[in-house]
Design a protein around this motif. Structure first.
Motif, PDB file in Angstrom:
ATOM      1  N   UNK A   1      44.045  57.727  50.015  1.00  0.00           N
ATOM      2  CA  UNK A   1      43.720  59.110  49.712  1.00  0.00           C
ATOM      3  C   UNK A   1      42.536  59.602  50.536  1.00  0.00           C
ATOM      4  N   UNK A   2      41.606  58.697  50.864  1.00  0.00           N
ATOM      5  CA  UNK A   2      40.393  59.124  51.540  1.00  0.00           C
ATOM      6  C   UNK A   2      40.352  58.743  53.011  1.00  0.00           C
ATOM      7  N   UNK A   3      41.162  57.794  53.419  1.00  0.00           N
ATOM      8  CA  UNK A   3      41.072  57.280  54.785  1.00  0.00           C
ATOM      9  C   UNK A   3      41.979  58.057  55.738  1.00  0.00           C
ATOM     10  N   UNK A   4      41.605  58.121  57.019  1.00  0.00           N
ATOM     11  CA  UNK A   4      42.490  58.764  58.004  1.00  0.00           C
ATOM     12  C   UNK A   4      43.669  57.862  58.330  1.00  0.00           C
ATOM     13  N   UNK A   5      44.735  58.460  58.849  1.00  0.00           N
ATOM     14  CA  UNK A   5      45.930  57.685  59.168  1.00  0.00           C
ATOM     15  C   UNK A   5      45.660  56.630  60.224  1.00  0.00           C
ATOM     16  N   UNK A   6      44.641  56.882  61.090  1.00  0.00           N
ATOM     17  CA  UNK A   6      44.381  55.955  62.184  1.00  0.00           C
ATOM     18  C   UNK A   6      43.473  54.787  61.789  1.00  0.00           C
ATOM     19  N   UNK A   7      43.000  54.748  60.533  1.00  0.00           N
ATOM     20  CA  UNK A   7      42.266  53.561  60.080  1.00  0.00           C
ATOM     21  C   UNK A   7      43.212  52.361  60.133  1.00  0.00           C
ATOM     22  N   UNK A   8      42.739  51.239  60.648  1.00  0.00           N
ATOM     23  CA  UNK A   8      43.641  50.114  60.901  1.00  0.00           C
ATOM     24  C   UNK A   8      44.352  49.631  59.643  1.00  0.00           C
ATOM     25  N   UNK A   9      43.638  49.605  58.520  1.00  0.00           N
ATOM     26  CA  UNK A   9      44.277  49.133  57.293  1.00  0.00           C
ATOM     27  C   UNK A   9      45.394  50.086  56.862  1.00  0.00           C
ATOM     28  N   UNK A  10      45.154  51.388  57.007  1.00  0.00           N
ATOM     29  CA  UNK A  10      46.167  52.378  56.647  1.00  0.00           C
ATOM     30  C   UNK A  10      47.353  52.280  57.596  1.00  0.00           C
ATOM     31  N   UNK A  11      47.073  52.169  58.889  1.00  0.00           N
ATOM     32  CA  UNK A  11      48.154  52.088  59.866  1.00  0.00           C
ATOM     33  C   UNK A  11      49.009  50.837  59.647  1.00  0.00           C
ATOM     34  N   UNK A  12      48.387  49.730  59.301  1.00  0.00           N
ATOM     35  CA  UNK A  12      49.159  48.518  59.064  1.00  0.00           C
ATOM     36  C   UNK A  12      50.080  48.667  57.856  1.00  0.00           C
ATOM     37  N   UNK A  13      49.655  49.412  56.852  1.00  0.00           N
ATOM     38  CA  UNK A  13      50.520  49.676  55.700  1.00  0.00           C
ATOM     39  C   UNK A  13      51.710  50.550  56.089  1.00  0.00           C
ATOM     40  N   UNK A  14      51.467  51.488  57.001  1.00  0.00           N
ATOM     41  CA  UNK A  14      52.507  52.441  57.391  1.00  0.00           C
ATOM     42  C   UNK A  14      53.422  51.900  58.485  1.00  0.00           C
ATOM     43  N   UNK A  15      52.964  50.923  59.231  1.00  0.00           N
ATOM     44  CA  UNK A  15      53.675  50.495  60.439  1.00  0.00           C
ATOM     45  C   UNK A  15      55.110  50.036  60.187  1.00  0.00           C
ATOM     46  N   UNK A  16      55.417  49.295  59.119  1.00  0.00           N
ATOM     47  CA  UNK A  16      56.819  48.925  58.901  1.00  0.00           C
ATOM     48  C   UNK A  16      57.749  50.129  58.765  1.00  0.00           C
ATOM     49  N   UNK A  17      57.272  51.189  58.150  1.00  0.00           N
ATOM     50  CA  UNK A  17      58.087  52.392  58.029  1.00  0.00           C
ATOM     51  C   UNK A  17      58.293  53.060  59.394  1.00  0.00           C
ATOM     52  N   UNK A  18      57.256  53.021  60.219  1.00  0.00           N
ATOM     53  CA  UNK A  18      57.341  53.639  61.536  1.00  0.00           C
ATOM     54  C   UNK A  18      58.285  52.858  62.454  1.00  0.00           C
ATOM     55  N   UNK A  19      58.247  51.532  62.344  1.00  0.00           N
ATOM     56  CA  UNK A  19      59.177  50.727  63.128  1.00  0.00           C
ATOM     57  C   UNK A  19      60.614  50.965  62.668  1.00  0.00           C
ATOM     58  N   UNK A  20      60.801  51.132  61.356  1.00  0.00           N
ATOM     59  CA  UNK A  20      62.128  51.457  60.839  1.00  0.00           C
ATOM     60  C   UNK A  20      62.589  52.806  61.371  1.00  0.00           C
ATOM     61  N   UNK A  21      61.659  53.734  61.487  1.00  0.00           N
ATOM     62  CA  UNK A  21      62.003  55.055  62.041  1.00  0.00           C
ATOM     63  C   UNK A  21      62.595  54.905  63.442  1.00  0.00           C
ATOM     64  N   UNK A  22      61.954  54.082  64.269  1.00  0.00           N
ATOM     65  CA  UNK A  22      62.447  53.891  65.631  1.00  0.00           C
ATOM     66  C   UNK A  22      63.843  53.300  65.647  1.00  0.00           C
TER      67      UNK A  22
END
Length: 367
Positions: free
Chosen positions: A12-33
């Protein structure tokens, strides 16, 4: 209480580019590709051409509740002209059909103002495709194939969203608006239908009374379309695509500005929407090709927009001229981000966007 990881707590408070946030989102982004590549491959296998159409348009679309982003085009002589970021590639795609193309698709970046939620984003990817000479029922089959393809590619046996489940491999249920209103709202929609092209004022009051009796709040200035939409959102949509996908079809012709009337009953249009887990994924038409009727409908839509929002968008006269040359066709627009959301197991649309649009006052923070 279930323990939540620190990276999840910081979303809720962190930017999308924070490494911990990006690592949580990355599997979804790879699925998107993977899903995007599979979709491209499916259309290629169906002998479609992938096209690219301009983001800047003379008209962003002429539907009352679509809101666009405007910008200035400045010529070498300094003369300014207002253009808009497209809300859909539809006008340009239909011009290509008029030019002679028969099967086309585009993965188009589109822009819609006043829209942001767990399932809405101001900039998103719309998968839009057209089949010249094909009935709109063919697009229902296309949608079913794409749902199954996305699920297989994303490794999902079942879609889950907001507590609702859907089998993406099951044959979609086809449900007319009349049946949906009767089943889920207890309303006889046919009783309240406006006559095509008629003054709908006298019918609004009984429709408003019937809708209010179901618990829907009706404002004094609500027109027929407002009441229809409120009942649809409150009573019908939450039940669609639960268990298996739903094809909601045969909209009242007044609610399908770019679709042709059904030959057997012109009170209804060749329009359907695809739902899974209560979430709308796609909107499809048997395309209207009568330029005079299309102009009339656009003018009505812009009158309604002016009434509700105090603004109107220009008509694309070039598009209306092209309609006279366009063959009979059917077309569909599908929200790729929403499809990926379901097929990857994400919770919200921002999880499947590599770089979400900044929020006013919050910058890159995700919430």
């Amino acid at each position: 209480m279930k323990k939540v990881s620190g990276s999840r707590q910081s979303l809720a408070a962190s930017p999308w580019w924070a490494r911990t946030v990006h690592q949580d989102r990355r599997p979804f982004l790879l699925a998107r590709g993977r899903i995007t590549a599979a979709v491209r491959g499916w259309f290629t296998g169906e002998d479609f051409l992938e096209v690219e159409t301009p983001v800047l348009q003379r008209s962003p679309g002429n539907e009352a509740h679509l809101h666009a982003f405007a910008t200035d085009l400045i010529g070498p002589d300094g003369v300014r002209d207002t253009l808009y970021l497209r809300t859909s590639p539809e006008f340009a795609a239909k011009k290509l059909l008029a030019a002679g193309e028969e099967r086309i698709f585009e993965l188009a970046r589109v822009f819609r103002n006043r829209e942001r939620s767990a399932s809405h984003h101001p900039e998103f990817t719309m998968l839009e495709w057209y089949r010249a000479g094909a009935p709109y029922e063919q697009l229902m089959e296309d949608c079913a194939a794409l749902l199954a393809l996305a699920a297989r590619t994303g490794g999902m046996e079942r879609f889950l969203f907001r507590g609702q489940g859907c089998d993406p491999f099951a044959e979609p249920e086809r449900l007319t608006l009349v049946d949906a209103f009767q089943r889920h709202a207890g309303l006889d929609l046919e009783r309240f239908l406006p006559e095509p092209g008629a003054d709908n004022g006298p019918l609004v009051s009984p429709f408003a009374q019937a809708a209010a009796a179901t618990g829907v709040h009706i404002a004094e200035d609500d027109g027929w379309a407002d009441i229809f939409s409120k009942v649809l959102v409150a009573h019908v949509e939450p039940h669609l695509g639960v268990g298996r996908p739903t094809v909601l079809c045969e909209y009242p012709v007044s609610e399908a500005a770019l679709a042709r009337p059904k030959p057997a009953d012109p009170r209804f249009a060749e329009r359907f929407e695809l739902y899974a887990c209560g979430l709308e994924l796609a909107n499809a038409f048997g395309e209207l090709t009568d330029p005079a009727e299309q102009r009339r409908r656009f003018m009505l839509e812009m009158d309604e927009k002016a009434r509700l929002y105090g603004e109107r968008y220009p008509l694309d006269d070039d598009f209306l001229a092209a309609l006279a040359e366009m063959p009979e066709a059917s077309g569909c627009a599908l929200g790729l981000d929403r499809l990926v959301l379901l097929a990857s197991g994400a919770r919200r649309i921002e999880d499947v966007l590599w770089v979400p649009v900044a929020r006013p006052g919050l910058g890159d923070a995700l919430g």
